[in-house]
Design a protein around this motif. Structure first.
Motif, PDB file in Angstrom:
ATOM      1  N   PHE A 611      17.384 103.984-109.803  1.00 24.61           N
ATOM      2  CA  PHE A 611      16.928 105.229-110.423  1.00 24.61           C
ATOM      3  C   PHE A 611      17.199 105.174-111.922  1.00 24.61           C
ATOM      4  O   PHE A 611      18.050 104.418-112.399  1.00 24.61           O
ATOM      5  CB  PHE A 611      17.645 106.437-109.808  1.00 24.61           C
ATOM      6  CG  PHE A 611      17.517 106.533-108.313  1.00 24.61           C
ATOM      7  CD1 PHE A 611      16.363 107.046-107.742  1.00 24.61           C
ATOM      8  CD2 PHE A 611      18.535 106.095-107.489  1.00 24.61           C
ATOM      9  CE1 PHE A 611      16.241 107.122-106.364  1.00 24.61           C
ATOM     10  CE2 PHE A 611      18.418 106.167-106.109  1.00 24.61           C
ATOM     11  CZ  PHE A 611      17.260 106.686-105.545  1.00 24.61           C
ATOM     12  N   HIS A 612      16.466 105.981-112.651  1.00 27.90           N
ATOM     13  CA  HIS A 612      16.706 106.125-114.077  1.00 27.90           C
ATOM     14  C   HIS A 612      16.815 107.593-114.417  1.00 27.90           C
ATOM     15  O   HIS A 612      16.229 108.447-113.756  1.00 27.90           O
ATOM     16  CB  HIS A 612      15.601 105.460-114.903  1.00 27.90           C
ATOM     17  CG  HIS A 612      14.294 106.202-114.875  1.00 27.90           C
ATOM     18  ND1 HIS A 612      13.403 106.089-113.820  1.00 27.90           N
ATOM     19  CD2 HIS A 612      13.738 107.074-115.766  1.00 27.90           C
ATOM     20  CE1 HIS A 612      12.339 106.841-114.068  1.00 27.90           C
ATOM     21  NE2 HIS A 612      12.517 107.451-115.226  1.00 27.90           N
ATOM     22  N   ASN A 613      17.579 107.865-115.448  1.00 26.37           N
ATOM     23  CA  ASN A 613      17.757 109.246-115.890  1.00 26.37           C
ATOM     24  C   ASN A 613      16.659 109.605-116.881  1.00 26.37           C
ATOM     25  O   ASN A 613      16.455 108.927-117.893  1.00 26.37           O
ATOM     26  CB  ASN A 613      19.133 109.423-116.548  1.00 26.37           C
ATOM     27  CG  ASN A 613      19.420 110.868-116.884  1.00 26.37           C
ATOM     28  OD1 ASN A 613      19.665 111.682-116.005  1.00 26.37           O
ATOM     29  ND2 ASN A 613      19.383 111.203-118.172  1.00 26.37           N
ATOM     30  N   VAL A 614      15.928 110.690-116.593  1.00 27.58           N
ATOM     31  CA  VAL A 614      14.855 111.158-117.462  1.00 27.58           C
ATOM     32  C   VAL A 614      15.474 112.047-118.534  1.00 27.58           C
ATOM     33  O   VAL A 614      16.037 113.107-118.227  1.00 27.58           O
ATOM     34  CB  VAL A 614      13.787 111.934-116.656  1.00 27.58           C
ATOM     35  CG1 VAL A 614      12.673 112.408-117.587  1.00 27.58           C
ATOM     36  CG2 VAL A 614      13.223 111.062-115.550  1.00 27.58           C
ATOM     37  N   ASN A 618      16.992 115.504-117.812  1.00 30.57           N
ATOM     38  CA  ASN A 618      18.326 115.104-117.348  1.00 30.57           C
ATOM     39  C   ASN A 618      18.378 115.023-115.825  1.00 30.57           C
ATOM     40  O   ASN A 618      19.362 115.406-115.200  1.00 30.57           O
ATOM     41  CB  ASN A 618      19.394 116.066-117.873  1.00 30.57           C
ATOM     42  CG  ASN A 618      20.799 115.485-117.767  1.00 30.57           C
ATOM     43  OD1 ASN A 618      20.974 114.259-117.816  1.00 30.57           O
ATOM     44  ND2 ASN A 618      21.793 116.327-117.592  1.00 30.57           N
ATOM     45  N   MET A 619      17.282 114.538-115.236  1.00 29.48           N
ATOM     46  CA  MET A 619      17.213 114.354-113.789  1.00 29.48           C
ATOM     47  C   MET A 619      16.943 112.882-113.468  1.00 29.48           C
ATOM     48  O   MET A 619      16.459 112.123-114.318  1.00 29.48           O
ATOM     49  CB  MET A 619      16.107 115.221-113.181  1.00 29.48           C
ATOM     50  CG  MET A 619      16.365 116.706-113.275  1.00 29.48           C
ATOM     51  SD  MET A 619      15.049 117.670-112.507  1.00 29.48           S
ATOM     52  CE  MET A 619      15.618 119.326-112.817  1.00 29.48           C
ATOM     53  N   LEU A 620      17.285 112.496-112.250  1.00 26.99           N
ATOM     54  CA  LEU A 620      17.069 111.125-111.805  1.00 26.99           C
ATOM     55  C   LEU A 620      15.704 110.985-111.145  1.00 26.99           C
ATOM     56  O   LEU A 620      15.201 111.923-110.513  1.00 26.99           O
ATOM     57  CB  LEU A 620      18.159 110.715-110.814  1.00 26.99           C
ATOM     58  CG  LEU A 620      19.592 110.622-111.362  1.00 26.99           C
ATOM     59  CD1 LEU A 620      20.574 110.375-110.232  1.00 26.99           C
ATOM     60  CD2 LEU A 620      19.705 109.526-112.408  1.00 26.99           C
ATOM     61  N   PHE A 654      18.188 115.502-108.632  1.00 27.60           N
ATOM     62  CA  PHE A 654      16.781 115.153-108.482  1.00 27.60           C
ATOM     63  C   PHE A 654      15.918 116.397-108.645  1.00 27.60           C
ATOM     64  O   PHE A 654      16.350 117.516-108.348  1.00 27.60           O
ATOM     65  CB  PHE A 654      16.526 114.532-107.108  1.00 27.60           C
ATOM     66  CG  PHE A 654      16.954 113.091-106.998  1.00 27.60           C
ATOM     67  CD1 PHE A 654      16.110 112.068-107.395  1.00 27.60           C
ATOM     68  CD2 PHE A 654      18.201 112.768-106.499  1.00 27.60           C
ATOM     69  CE1 PHE A 654      16.500 110.751-107.303  1.00 27.60           C
ATOM     70  CE2 PHE A 654      18.605 111.453-106.391  1.00 27.60           C
ATOM     71  CZ  PHE A 654      17.752 110.436-106.796  1.00 27.60           C
ATOM     72  N   PRO A 655      14.678 116.223-109.071  1.00 33.39           N
ATOM     73  CA  PRO A 655      13.755 117.372-109.153  1.00 33.39           C
ATOM     74  C   PRO A 655      13.292 117.793-107.775  1.00 33.39           C
ATOM     75  O   PRO A 655      13.514 117.102-106.773  1.00 33.39           O
ATOM     76  CB  PRO A 655      12.598 116.819-109.998  1.00 33.39           C
ATOM     77  CG  PRO A 655      12.580 115.365-109.681  1.00 33.39           C
ATOM     78  CD  PRO A 655      14.029 114.975-109.526  1.00 33.39           C
ATOM     79  N   TYR A 676       9.156 115.673-116.440  1.00 35.10           N
ATOM     80  CA  TYR A 676       8.926 115.197-117.812  1.00 35.10           C
ATOM     81  C   TYR A 676       8.346 116.342-118.659  1.00 35.10           C
ATOM     82  O   TYR A 676       7.174 116.301-119.044  1.00 35.10           O
ATOM     83  CB  TYR A 676       7.952 114.018-117.826  1.00 35.10           C
ATOM     84  CG  TYR A 676       8.380 112.807-117.037  1.00 35.10           C
ATOM     85  CD1 TYR A 676       9.179 111.825-117.619  1.00 35.10           C
ATOM     86  CD2 TYR A 676       7.986 112.638-115.715  1.00 35.10           C
ATOM     87  CE1 TYR A 676       9.567 110.695-116.907  1.00 35.10           C
ATOM     88  CE2 TYR A 676       8.368 111.517-114.999  1.00 35.10           C
ATOM     89  CZ  TYR A 676       9.158 110.558-115.591  1.00 35.10           C
ATOM     90  OH  TYR A 676       9.541 109.440-114.879  1.00 35.10           O
ATOM     91  N   PRO A 677       9.118 117.360-118.967  1.00 33.62           N
ATOM     92  CA  PRO A 677       8.547 118.547-119.636  1.00 33.62           C
ATOM     93  C   PRO A 677       7.962 118.260-121.015  1.00 33.62           C
ATOM     94  O   PRO A 677       6.882 118.754-121.348  1.00 33.62           O
ATOM     95  CB  PRO A 677       9.733 119.510-119.709  1.00 33.62           C
ATOM     96  CG  PRO A 677      10.947 118.664-119.543  1.00 33.62           C
ATOM     97  CD  PRO A 677      10.551 117.526-118.676  1.00 33.62           C
TER      98      PRO A 677
END
Length: 903
Positions: A611-614, A618-620, A654-655, A676-677
């Motif tokens: 996983f990567h942090n967006v 600030n979510m995975l 997570f979202p 991804y706002p």
């Protein structure tokens, strides 16, 4: 069995009856292949929907059957309650003996007339009111009564509300165009409120009564439901009468000096009738175009008015369920099935003392006839109903303190409840269209549903779903008729199932009840696996464990967990037991919690590359390029499934899109915007550019991204995408492909492995009761990280003291709660983690967290540290000599402890 099969139809002109009683075996086996004898012209037939034509001319999936006999009959449903009825082939209308609605077999003609007397408006009502008040001052009218003086207003309102055409043209914004829009119904809701508010302030209730009486009669004569949205404006208007809910709650006349007109018995009766019939008619509308318009209109309400409309329908459901709750807890009141009853559900009552007290409380005593039976099926039979919304109106005759829950056979054939549930479905749909103004799932919960036996409802629902569907064949019509008679028909558009289930409408069920169903199903599956293991052990004469046991090394937690799950695919639904190698401890829940926490933390480690942090949110999220094999995603999915089945809270960032994936729901652009706002806003700015400006950007249908090492990768969004230039014409396609690649298409293999691991653990349909937001609460606990000390104090149980009061008054407990109150929220979360294994509170709130404090050392002082039994959420304290020593020992235990030892 539904009302339509339990109640004998009344004689009416023309005569109608229920389908089960009217079809003879010969009539069923001789379905007419030629046009039936009908009085409708060819032109009229073409204008009618297919569900009222005879079988020879109906080519739709919802035929109505006509028997080949001299006395052939048509079959259709009531447009209010949905009851299946038969009526003579030549009849142009038929009356339902359940809801007493006259169904007219002709399309209503919507007329547009701009003359003054063909629509209702506030100005016209004000004008008539002023005229009436002027008449009261005339000497020639001094001898007239108020009813006579306000007669012109009463007649105007009665005739207007009795006409569908007049109401369809009423309460409109006259300056707007007549063309309907999804964003506006062109109905002035405030004007409806002001008109009825004005009527309640008049010196006589006759005008208000006349308006409601006309509306009630209007609803009792329904034309064939057509496909034009404008034909239904009148129902939408009636639903916005501001005090419909007053018929569902007790009056305030006893508590207030002011006797409100809307609380008068006859007004409340009419309000109830209007609400009931409006919900019934809406529930029978099957046209998606009409329902989509309505959902869109409701989505544009502000939050207050949306919630207000929602509460009215929920209150109506509560009102209906309350009767069955009272019956369930008063078994001495029995339902009467006597043939002489004119409506289902009549009650035969022996008026003993408790019954007399109840009827005295609800002001019904004077309405009970000397025949010792009266009807609770229709509130119109007891106009002075003052039942409150309290689910426990009086004491039950049962000796136990626990109330008996409402069972499926009591409410499952009540068309009133089902119609309200169907209308609430429109509100759920509308809520999803509200975007960021969307109300939480809890806004739809009905508290009285917690008093329904929801587990029995769930089992019945599952049994009904398991009935094998009929395959299409040349005898599909015959199978539909037989299926209806046996209650197994799947043709829901014509032959509704004999029962409905609350679980079909899960938005009504509170999160606590859903969790109880999930735990119930999980426990049942675990017990089934344990039984299978026991039987296999007898058959094979070997010892087979009834638990799913795993042994884990702390420094190899991922590898050991993956190997344990891979080698025990058949045992994942057994109850989980965890043991850490070379550590003491028996798993009663605490070891299992710690394993979940450590494993999830390891999986989220950036070095795994899963996983990567967006940064935007600030979510995975899933990495498009993963350095590990897909077994890790399979492991992660299995871990989430095990956490749900073992009621363990995890800290996941997570979202909501992840939980939609778990439920098999499709993702949308809004999900990309949530994850991804900033990128989402920038992409939407492309729509504001001209075609020349877009072409100057020289963009193609490609996307570029990096892995955890910073290596760049480029993928084509469509075949030959590197050579497809972005233009104004294909911009929408580009945006869709770009967003879906990031949250779905570009990570398909990872998501497939993840969902496969989850589905290997989670079986059954209990999870389908949850919304994605509720799954997030179930897995992650409450988003409210504030630990309220007073709430925690109120639910704490004490062990080692003679009573709760002794514990509360002891110095050590007083010092502990002072220590908790003085700590900041970060410290409180650490203490909660020390005691329970997690800093998250249950999805249903901190008040549902089991929390215990026990006394060690026979109440003597000690230099040892406090202990925590995370299996039982229990903190064990010694009776330290002073508060300072307690604080020192607690800080050392909370900050320095790990696992089942000391760092």
């Amino acid at each position: 069995m539904s009302n339509s099969t339990k109640t004998k139809a009344k004689e009416s002109q023309p005569k109608s009856s229920f389908v089960k009683n009217s079809w003879s075996l010969r009539g069923i086996l001789n379905l007419n292949d030629s046009p039936g004898d009908t009085s409708l012209t060819t032109k009229e037939k073409k204008s009618l929907p297919p569900n009222v034509l005879d079988s020879s001319e109906n080519t739709s999936a919802n035929p109505v059957y006509t028997a080949n006999s001299p006395d052939s009959k048509n079959v259709n449903k009531c447009f209010c309650c949905g009851t299946i009825l038969t009526f003579p082939n030549k009849a142009k209308k038929y009356k339902c003996s359940i809801c007493h609605t006259t169904n007219i077999i002709e399309l209503a003609q919507l007329k547009h007339d701009s003359s003054q007397n063909t629509f209702v408006s506030l100005n016209e009502v004000n004008r008539l009111v002023e005229n009436c008040f002027t008449d009261t001052t005339l000497e020639s009218n001094q001898s007239k009564t108020l009813h006579d003086i306000f007669s012109p207003l009463s007649s105007y309102l009665y005739n207007a509300f009795r006409s569908q055409n007049i109401l369809n043209n009423s309460f409109k914004f006259r300056h707007s165009s007549r063309k309907l829009h999804h964003h506006s119904s062109n109905i002035n809701y405030m004007e409806i409120y002001e008109v009825f508010n004005l009527l309640t302030k008049l010196p006589t209730k006759r005008p208000l009564f006349s308006a409601l009486k006309g509306a009630s009669e209007n609803l009792k004569r329904i034309h064939i439901l057509c496909d034009e949205v404008a034909h239904y404006n009148w129902i939408f208007i009636l639903l916005h009468i501001p005090f419909l809910s007053s018929s569902l709650v007790g009056g305030t006349s006893h508590d207030s000096k002011k006797n409100l007109m809307k609380d008068e018995p006859e007004i409340k009766v009419l309000c109830y009738d209007i609400l009931k019939r409006c919900l019934g008619i809406i529930s029978c509308i099957a046209n998606d175009l009409v329902l989509n318009y309505w959902s869109s209109w409701m989505s544009n309400y502000d939050s207050f008015h949306f919630m207000q409309r929602l509460d009215v329908i929920n209150l109506y459901i509560t009102f209906q369920l309350k009767k069955y709750f009272y019956l369930a807890n008063n078994p001495h009141i029995k339902l009467s099935n006597s043939p002489s009853s004119t409506s289902p559900g009549n009650l035969e009552i022996d008026l003993n003392c408790e019954d007399q007290e109840y009827f005295q409380n609800v002001n019904l005593k004077e309405h009970i006839s000397s025949s010792s039976s009266f009807s609770l099926a229709e509130p119109l039979t007891f106009p002075r109903n003052q039942i409150s919304t309290d689910p426990f109106p009086l004491k039950s005759k049962k000796s136990t303190n626990q109330a008996t829950k409402i069972k499926i056979h009591q409410y499952g054939n009540d068309w009133r409840i089902q119609s309200a549930l169907k209308v609430l479905t429109l509100f759920v749909r509308a809520n999803k269209l509200r975007g960021r103004k969307q109300l939480p799932a809890s806004a739809f919960y009905n508290s009285l549903v917690d008093y329904v036996n929801i587990r029995l409802d769930f089992d019945s629902w599952q049994s009904n779903k398991s009935v094998q569907n009929y395959n299409s064949s040349s005898q599909a019509e015959l199978k539909s008729i037989i299926g209806y008679i046996h209650g197994t028909s799947k043709n829901k558009s014509l032959f509704n199932d004999a029962l409905f289930y609350i679980c079909q409408y899960p938005f009504l069920i509170s999160l606590g009840s859903k969790i109880s169903v999930l735990e119930y199903e999980a426990k049942r599956q675990m017990e089934r696996k344990a039984e299978e293991a026991f039987i296999n052990s007898l058959d094979k004469r070997v010892v087979i464990d009834v638990y799913f046991r795993i042994k884990i090394r702390r420094d190899h937690i991922v590898q050991d967990s993956l190997q344990a799950i891979r080698s025990n695919m058949e045992n994942l639904k057994k109850s989980l037991r965890v043991q850490f190698v070379n550590e003491p401890g028996v798993d009663a829940g605490g070891l299992r919690k710690e394993w979940f926490i450590l494993l999830v933390k390891e999986i989220f480690n950036p070095q795994t590359g899963m996983f990567h942090n967006v940064d935007d949110s600030n979510m995975l999220w899933f990495n498009a390029i993963s350095i590990d094999n897909h077994e890790m995603y399979h492991l992660f999915g299995a871990v989430l499934g095990l956490a749900i089945y073992n009621s363990t809270i995890l800290e996941l960032q997570f979202p909501i899109a992840l939980y939609k994936i778990l439920l098999g729901k499709s993702l949308s652009k809004a999900d990309y915007g949530h994850l991804y706002p900033q990128t989402y806003d920038n992409l939407l700015k492309l729509k504001k550019l001209s075609d020349e400006e877009i072409q100057d950007l020289n963009m193609t249908f490609e996307i570029t991204f990096t892995d955890i090492f910073g290596t760049y990768y480029t993928k084509e969004l469509i075949p030959n995408g590197s050579k497809t230039l972005l233009t104004k014409c294909n911009l929408d396609e580009y945006l869709d492909k770009y967003m879906m690649f990031c949250i779905r298409d570009g990570i398909k293999s990872q998501v497939d492995s993840f969902t496969k691991g989850f589905n290997n653990v989670v079986g059954g349909n209990a999870l389908s009761l949850f919304s994605p937001e509720e799954i997030q609460l179930l897995l992650c606990g409450s988003n409210d990280h504030t630990i309220d000390v007073e709430t925690l104090k109120s639910i704490t149980k004490y062990i080692g003291w003679n009573s709760r009061s002794d514990a509360s008054n002891s110095k050590i407990i007083s010092w502990f709660w002072e220590y908790m109150a003085e700590a900041d929220n970060v410290k409180r979360k650490k203490i909660l983690t020390f005691v329970t294994g997690s800093d998250r509170v249950p999805a249903t709130g901190l008040q549902n967290l089991p929390f215990r404090i026990s006394l060690l050392g026979n109440g003597n002082d000690s230099n040892r540290l406090p202990l925590a039994h995370t299996c039982f959420n229990e903190l064990a304290l010694y009776n330290y000599v002073n508060k300072q020593k307690l604080e020192t020992k607690m800080n050392l235990a909370v900050e320095e402890s790990s696992g089942f030892g000391i760092k």
